[in-house]
Write a protein that holds these residues in place. Structure first.
Motif, PDB file in Angstrom:
ATOM      1  N   VAL A  37      -1.094  -1.801 -16.158  1.00 20.39           N
ATOM      2  CA  VAL A  37       0.115  -0.622 -15.673  1.00 20.39           C
ATOM      3  C   VAL A  37      -0.941   0.504 -16.772  1.00 20.39           C
ATOM      4  O   VAL A  37      -0.002   1.671 -16.552  1.00 20.39           O
ATOM      5  N   HIS A  38       0.016  -0.394 -18.129  1.00 18.03           N
ATOM      6  CA  HIS A  38       0.188   1.339 -18.900  1.00 18.03           C
ATOM      7  C   HIS A  38      -1.531   1.171 -19.352  1.00 18.03           C
ATOM      8  O   HIS A  38      -1.592   2.609 -19.928  1.00 18.03           O
ATOM      9  N   PRO A  71       0.730  -8.998   1.786  1.00 18.78           N
ATOM     10  CA  PRO A  71      -0.791  -9.817   0.506  1.00 18.78           C
ATOM     11  C   PRO A  71      -2.148  -8.962   1.101  1.00 18.78           C
ATOM     12  O   PRO A  71      -2.991  -9.873   1.009  1.00 18.78           O
ATOM     13  N   LYS A  72      -2.039  -8.871   2.604  1.00 16.65           N
ATOM     14  CA  LYS A  72      -3.191  -9.441   3.874  1.00 16.65           C
ATOM     15  C   LYS A  72      -4.260  -7.853   3.172  1.00 16.65           C
ATOM     16  O   LYS A  72      -4.997  -7.908   3.706  1.00 16.65           O
ATOM     17  N   GLN A  73      -3.272  -6.882   2.329  1.00 17.58           N
ATOM     18  CA  GLN A  73      -4.433  -5.255   2.304  1.00 17.58           C
ATOM     19  C   GLN A  73      -5.287  -5.248   0.739  1.00 17.58           C
ATOM     20  O   GLN A  73      -5.657  -4.828   0.485  1.00 17.58           O
ATOM     21  N   GLY A  74      -4.964  -6.923  -0.014  1.00 18.64           N
ATOM     22  CA  GLY A  74      -5.258  -7.305  -0.975  1.00 18.64           C
ATOM     23  C   GLY A  74      -4.668  -7.790  -2.137  1.00 18.64           C
ATOM     24  O   GLY A  74      -3.545  -7.869  -1.626  1.00 18.64           O
ATOM     25  N   PRO A  75      -5.634  -7.838  -3.215  1.00 18.89           N
ATOM     26  CA  PRO A  75      -4.842  -8.179  -4.065  1.00 18.89           C
ATOM     27  C   PRO A  75      -3.413  -8.030  -4.812  1.00 18.89           C
ATOM     28  O   PRO A  75      -3.893  -6.439  -4.791  1.00 18.89           O
ATOM     29  N   TRP A  79      -2.739  -3.753  -5.679  1.00 13.68           N
ATOM     30  CA  TRP A  79      -1.389  -2.389  -5.555  1.00 13.68           C
ATOM     31  C   TRP A  79      -1.491  -2.322  -6.007  1.00 13.68           C
ATOM     32  O   TRP A  79      -0.637  -0.960  -6.869  1.00 13.68           O
ATOM     33  N   VAL A  80      -0.958  -3.339  -7.358  1.00 12.71           N
ATOM     34  CA  VAL A  80       0.215  -2.983  -9.087  1.00 12.71           C
ATOM     35  C   VAL A  80      -1.131  -1.658  -9.600  1.00 12.71           C
ATOM     36  O   VAL A  80      -0.262  -0.535  -9.565  1.00 12.71           O
ATOM     37  N   GLY A 188      -5.669   3.211  -2.776  1.00 18.05           N
ATOM     38  CA  GLY A 188      -4.651   4.487  -3.416  1.00 18.05           C
ATOM     39  C   GLY A 188      -5.766   5.396  -4.006  1.00 18.05           C
ATOM     40  O   GLY A 188      -5.378   6.323  -4.676  1.00 18.05           O
ATOM     41  N   TYR A 189      -6.898   4.403  -5.043  1.00 17.21           N
ATOM     42  CA  TYR A 189      -8.028   5.092  -5.792  1.00 17.21           C
ATOM     43  C   TYR A 189      -8.509   6.439  -5.050  1.00 17.21           C
ATOM     44  O   TYR A 189      -9.304   6.737  -5.911  1.00 17.21           O
TER      45      TYR A 189
END
Length: 193
Positions: A37-38, A71-75, A79-80, A188-189
């Protein structure tokens, strides 16, 4: 990580623990993903303090809204990372818009170019960090230590053909950093954030 705790099972259990309000779960999540994240936030924003703020915001959001992860959308990792990217881009846009307004110069196009460059760089970092260790090791030897494929093969104790294959695959993965909705990129990327 043991086989039985491997995502997505670990991801589902983590989400359930967070939903129950287990502070220890947040600590485990932080230990696992804080550097990701950082690092992504810093790559987008180019500022240590702003990256610290985004890191706090991401983990606060996860704590307050664990149900927003599916969880169905991916790891959970993706998501984080996607959440981090969105919050960092929002902060970058707000900061740059305020700076352009104060200076009375610049344009929306310049701001969007800067945001796109930062987004591509963050995607590339994420892809490199997420790729399998053998591919990452070959790329690091080739690009950071300036080894050709023959030297990389010797350093990694693999055949030259295998070294070329790893470098080619690693570069193919990296090339997706410029693609909208790139495979391997966190949700989201893609496109404008």
């Amino acid at each position: 990580m043991t086989k039985k705790d491997a995502p997505p099972r670990w991801d589902r259990k983590m989400q359930q623990r967070l939903a129950r309000g287990e502070a220890a779960a947040l600590g485990e999540l932080y230990d696992r993903f804080a550097s990701l994240v950082h690092g992504l936030a810093h790559r987008v924003l180019g500022d240590e303090r702003a990256a610290d703020g985004i890191t706090r915001d991401v983990f606060a959001h996860v704590w307050e809204h664990p149900e927003s992860y599916d969880p169905k959308q991916g790891p959970l990792r993706s998501w984080v990372a996607g959440l981090t990217h969105r919050l960092a881009v929002q902060r970058l846009r707000a900061t740059e818009t305020a700076a352009l307004t104060r200076a009375g110069e610049g344009s929306a196009e310049e701001l969007e170019r800067k945001v796109r460059r930062a987004s591509v760089a963050a995607r590339a970092d994420y892809i490199v960090q997420s790729m399998p260790t053998p591919l990452r090791a070959a790329l690091e030897l080739a690009y950071f230590q300036r080894r050709d494929y023959r030297q990389a093969a010797a350093d990694l104790s693999i055949t030259e053909d295998e070294a070329r294959r790893r470098l080619r695959l690693g570069l193919q993965l990296l090339s997706t950093a410029h693609d909208t909705g790139a495979p391997g990129a966190p949700p989201g990327y893609g496109g404008a954030a």
